[in-house]
Design a protein around this motif. Sequence first.
Motif, PDB file in Angstrom:
ATOM      1  N   LEU A 102       9.424   2.499   1.209  1.00 36.70           N
ATOM      2  CA  LEU A 102       8.092   3.041   1.459  1.00 36.70           C
ATOM      3  C   LEU A 102       8.112   4.560   1.533  1.00 36.70           C
ATOM      4  O   LEU A 102       7.166   5.226   1.108  1.00 36.70           O
ATOM      5  N   GLU A 155       1.865  -1.112   5.486  1.00 41.23           N
ATOM      6  CA  GLU A 155       1.594  -1.232   4.040  1.00 41.23           C
ATOM      7  C   GLU A 155       1.325  -2.700   3.713  1.00 41.23           C
ATOM      8  O   GLU A 155       2.075  -3.319   2.944  1.00 41.23           O
ATOM      9  N   LEU A 178      -1.094   1.720  -2.719  1.00 34.91           N
ATOM     10  CA  LEU A 178       0.253   1.940  -3.250  1.00 34.91           C
ATOM     11  C   LEU A 178       0.622   0.821  -4.214  1.00 34.91           C
ATOM     12  O   LEU A 178       0.358  -0.351  -3.932  1.00 34.91           O
ATOM     13  N   ALA A 185      -0.330  -2.451  -2.231  1.00 35.42           N
ATOM     14  CA  ALA A 185      -0.500  -2.388  -0.781  1.00 35.42           C
ATOM     15  C   ALA A 185      -1.464  -1.274  -0.383  1.00 35.42           C
ATOM     16  O   ALA A 185      -1.702  -0.325  -1.129  1.00 35.42           O
ATOM     17  N   LEU A 187      -1.848   1.714   2.195  1.00 33.26           N
ATOM     18  CA  LEU A 187      -1.111   2.580   3.111  1.00 33.26           C
ATOM     19  C   LEU A 187      -2.056   3.025   4.209  1.00 33.26           C
ATOM     20  O   LEU A 187      -3.104   3.621   3.941  1.00 33.26           O
TER      21      LEU A 187
END
Length: 202
Positions: A102, A155, A178, A185, A187
């Motif tokens: 991440l 996330e 993301l 995902a 964030l």
Amino acid sequence: MNNIMDHSENNALTEADIVFVKTIPGLGVFELRSIDVEIDIKLIHNWVNRDYAVYWGMNGFSEQEVRNIYYSILEKAKVYIGEFNHKVTFLLECYNPQEDILGKYYESKNGDKGMHILIAPPEKSKSIPKFTWTIFTVIMDFIFSDGKNKRIVVEPDARNHKIHLLNKRAGFVFHKVLNLPHKQAYLEFCTREDYYNALQKT
């Protein structure tokens, strides 16, 4: 098979294993302890193979595969088991985003703490009002009890609408979408101030 484990008579776990306690008047006692993979794996395997845990990414995995994954996770992160009145009710993973994939997708800061949460199957908590929200606040309180943790980073899968609503209620602020290798995902960030301000509204 029971899907919530009762540790009240398990001598292998002692008070020394407990890292956080929160008592909620009228409800009961929440405790967090470090995971013991060999003791906890059967229950975790049961949970991650259920439909509600699809976003956990382990549906169809064998017990040995789940065991191997958690030993691997423990090399870089801390994993905790949450108990409510001595019954296992949730799992918490805490990690440093700067040491995780991440960290390659956003500008991480010192004091960031990543987390993943898995709660026991919903049929076991239907009789307890707002139980998921209560667990969420216990986790947030635990993470922010360490003064080194300035901001919680999550996330969640972009399709997981339930967790997005829960995050927003707790003060998380959406930052961007993301495209991670394993999922798309959201964030989201939550500072200690964000969280405390959100609590005033609930």
